[in-house]
Design a protein around this motif. Sequence first.
Motif, PDB file in Angstrom:
ATOM      1  N   PHE A 175       4.626   1.734  -3.468  1.00 39.74           N
ATOM      2  CA  PHE A 175       3.686   2.385  -2.563  1.00 39.74           C
ATOM      3  C   PHE A 175       3.233   1.417  -1.471  1.00 39.74           C
ATOM      4  N   PRO A 176       2.772   1.939  -0.328  1.00 41.84           N
ATOM      5  CA  PRO A 176       2.302   1.063   0.743  1.00 41.84           C
ATOM      6  C   PRO A 176       1.191   0.136   0.258  1.00 41.84           C
ATOM      7  N   SER A 177       1.266  -1.097   0.700  1.00 42.35           N
ATOM      8  CA  SER A 177       0.242  -2.077   0.358  1.00 42.35           C
ATOM      9  C   SER A 177       0.146  -3.087   1.484  1.00 42.35           C
ATOM     10  N   SER A 178      -0.895  -3.894   1.435  1.00 42.34           N
ATOM     11  CA  SER A 178      -1.096  -4.891   2.483  1.00 42.34           C
ATOM     12  C   SER A 178      -0.188  -6.093   2.317  1.00 42.34           C
ATOM     13  N   THR A 179       0.147  -6.441   1.056  1.00 40.02           N
ATOM     14  CA  THR A 179       0.969  -7.634   0.841  1.00 40.02           C
ATOM     15  C   THR A 179       1.993  -7.403  -0.265  1.00 40.02           C
ATOM     16  N   HIS A 180       1.639  -7.766  -1.503  1.00 39.23           N
ATOM     17  CA  HIS A 180       2.599  -7.895  -2.594  1.00 39.23           C
ATOM     18  C   HIS A 180       2.835  -6.623  -3.390  1.00 39.23           C
ATOM     19  N   GLY A 181       2.225  -5.522  -3.003  1.00 41.93           N
ATOM     20  CA  GLY A 181       2.451  -4.265  -3.692  1.00 41.93           C
ATOM     21  C   GLY A 181       1.356  -3.875  -4.650  1.00 41.93           C
ATOM     22  N   TYR A 182       0.565  -4.834  -5.110  1.00 36.89           N
ATOM     23  CA  TYR A 182      -0.497  -4.533  -6.059  1.00 36.89           C
ATOM     24  C   TYR A 182      -1.848  -4.331  -5.376  1.00 36.89           C
ATOM     25  N   ASP A 183      -1.848  -4.301  -4.052  1.00 40.29           N
ATOM     26  CA  ASP A 183      -3.035  -3.961  -3.258  1.00 40.29           C
ATOM     27  C   ASP A 183      -2.752  -2.649  -2.524  1.00 40.29           C
ATOM     28  N   THR A 184      -2.620  -1.583  -3.296  1.00 40.53           N
ATOM     29  CA  THR A 184      -2.176  -0.280  -2.812  1.00 40.53           C
ATOM     30  C   THR A 184      -3.115   0.266  -1.738  1.00 40.53           C
ATOM     31  N   VAL A 185      -2.530   0.913  -0.717  1.00 40.94           N
ATOM     32  CA  VAL A 185      -3.340   1.584   0.302  1.00 40.94           C
ATOM     33  C   VAL A 185      -3.016   3.067   0.414  1.00 40.94           C
ATOM     34  N   ASP A 186      -2.009   3.545  -0.317  1.00 42.66           N
ATOM     35  CA  ASP A 186      -1.681   4.968  -0.314  1.00 42.66           C
ATOM     36  C   ASP A 186      -0.808   5.256  -1.525  1.00 42.66           C
ATOM     37  N   TYR A 187      -1.288   6.126  -2.414  1.00 44.07           N
ATOM     38  CA  TYR A 187      -0.545   6.443  -3.631  1.00 44.07           C
ATOM     39  C   TYR A 187       0.504   7.536  -3.435  1.00 44.07           C
ATOM     40  N   PHE A 188       0.533   8.155  -2.272  1.00 49.68           N
ATOM     41  CA  PHE A 188       1.373   9.343  -2.095  1.00 49.68           C
ATOM     42  C   PHE A 188       2.529   9.124  -1.119  1.00 49.68           C
ATOM     43  N   ARG A 189       2.717   7.897  -0.674  1.00 43.85           N
ATOM     44  CA  ARG A 189       3.832   7.593   0.209  1.00 43.85           C
ATOM     45  C   ARG A 189       4.620   6.416  -0.345  1.00 43.85           C
ATOM     46  N   HIS A 222      14.287  -4.209 -15.168  1.00 39.92           N
ATOM     47  CA  HIS A 222      13.015  -4.337 -14.462  1.00 39.92           C
ATOM     48  C   HIS A 222      13.270  -4.965 -13.093  1.00 39.92           C
ATOM     49  N   VAL A 223      12.818  -4.284 -12.038  1.00 34.83           N
ATOM     50  CA  VAL A 223      13.051  -4.727 -10.657  1.00 34.83           C
ATOM     51  C   VAL A 223      11.730  -4.814  -9.912  1.00 34.83           C
ATOM     52  N   TYR A 224      11.534  -5.893  -9.167  1.00 30.06           N
ATOM     53  CA  TYR A 224      10.407  -6.000  -8.227  1.00 30.06           C
ATOM     54  C   TYR A 224      10.957  -5.653  -6.843  1.00 30.06           C
ATOM     55  N   PRO A 225      10.764  -4.407  -6.378  1.00 28.70           N
ATOM     56  CA  PRO A 225      11.513  -3.915  -5.209  1.00 28.70           C
ATOM     57  C   PRO A 225      11.312  -4.714  -3.928  1.00 28.70           C
ATOM     58  N   LEU A 226      10.086  -5.141  -3.633  1.00 32.33           N
ATOM     59  CA  LEU A 226       9.858  -5.848  -2.375  1.00 32.33           C
ATOM     60  C   LEU A 226      10.688  -7.127  -2.319  1.00 32.33           C
TER      61      LEU A 226
END
Length: 457
Positions: free
Chosen positions: A71-85, A12-16
């Motif tokens: 996926f792109p997000s504003s901060t920690h990854g769990y505030d997604t702003v685009d599911y396709f990139r 299990h990896v947290y990529p950011l």
Amino acid sequence: MSNWAETVMLWHVYPLGFTGAPIRPDGADDDGQSDAGAADQPVEHRLNRIEAWLDHVVELGLNGLLLGPVFPSSTHGYDTVDYFRIDARLGDDGDIDRLIAAAHDRGIRVLFDGVFNHVGREHPAFAALEEQGPEADTADLFRVRWDGWQAGEPVDADVFEGHDALVTLNHDSPAVADLVVEVMTHWLGRGIDGWRLDAAYAVPSAFWARVLPRVRAEYPEAWFLGEVIHGDAVRIVEESTIDSLTQYELWQGIWHGIADRNLFELKHAIERNNELLSVFAPQTFVGNHDVTRIASAIGPDLVPHALAVLFTVAGVPSVYSGDEYGYEAVKEERLGGDDAVRPEFPDAPPAPGSLPESAQHILRTHQLLIAVRRQHPWLHRAHTDVIHIDNTAMVLRTATGTDAVVTALNVGDAPVSVPVADATRVLAGSLADDIDRHAGEASLPPRGWAVLSATPA
């Protein structure tokens, strides 16, 4: 459900965090928005740093890669702003394609983390809603109260657990179901093998029951893991059709049973785990990106005891990256309180000989116990009996009709003699003396442990 899930064990990896990406770009915080916005971030090709660790995954004996948000997000990854990139802080489509291909070349399955309960407030669908009001094409995606709303004012929408930056999706809307099906099939078509469903406990089971069969119709081998922290796990699986759920009850039983020298708590958790097995095999773990590191929770010298339970009790085991080296860190309830358990990793795995002795021992223990699990694949769904228990000593026997494994633990500071049923030889750990086959007992040294092979009568 796909057959591969019966033998998969996950890294299990947290990529950011792992790749050293900035978590809060441009002054953003965990409950707010980035000044620049995720779409404005320059592309940084960091995913190759995870690829450099794939041989390490194989050397551990694992064959699955559970990725946190990509996926792109504003901060920690769990505030997604685009599911396709792919998040520009991590890379681009080419980077993720190479990582998936490199994993598959090594026999490693890949799972993505899908945040389908909510999106970030900066998601274009919600931004359109705030700009255009109830006439926006995306209005059906969210639960909004329009009474008294005027153009230019913030929209009063449901949010996730009080976090204003995390806007809850409307799971009664067919448009949301269509969106999630499209996202899942898009990335399964790009090569991933399954999904972790973030905050699945907050999403109605009926929503998953509408979505997942549609995805399976196109990708029947896909596997779905739901994050469920509490609730009736059997009912959730039966109603949702999710394949597996996170086993937080067992994690807590392992942690507190060992740390508090109260193994009765662990006994209760194991018995509860048994109750799930007629319906599904849960995802089991002693660490993840949301909890204090196991070495900090119970002490490095008792980590092998936790691992012995993890790898000899039924489920789909996972190892949180860094736990195999005995990383220590404490989760704190504050802004940035997760950062310590989500650290940056070196560009490549360290040479084992360069590690401190404690880390070398924990690494070897992981490899040994993962090998034991590989040699006994039936452990995936086998019941465990507690054949001896007191506050500081425990013996487990996990068996099928033709084979059995006995796990003996001593978390106390004095040697103990414990019954080991029909155990005949040591697979891992150590005993103070040879097994007394006549008495069916074995001696464990202080803070000792052993995994033994047995043949059922």
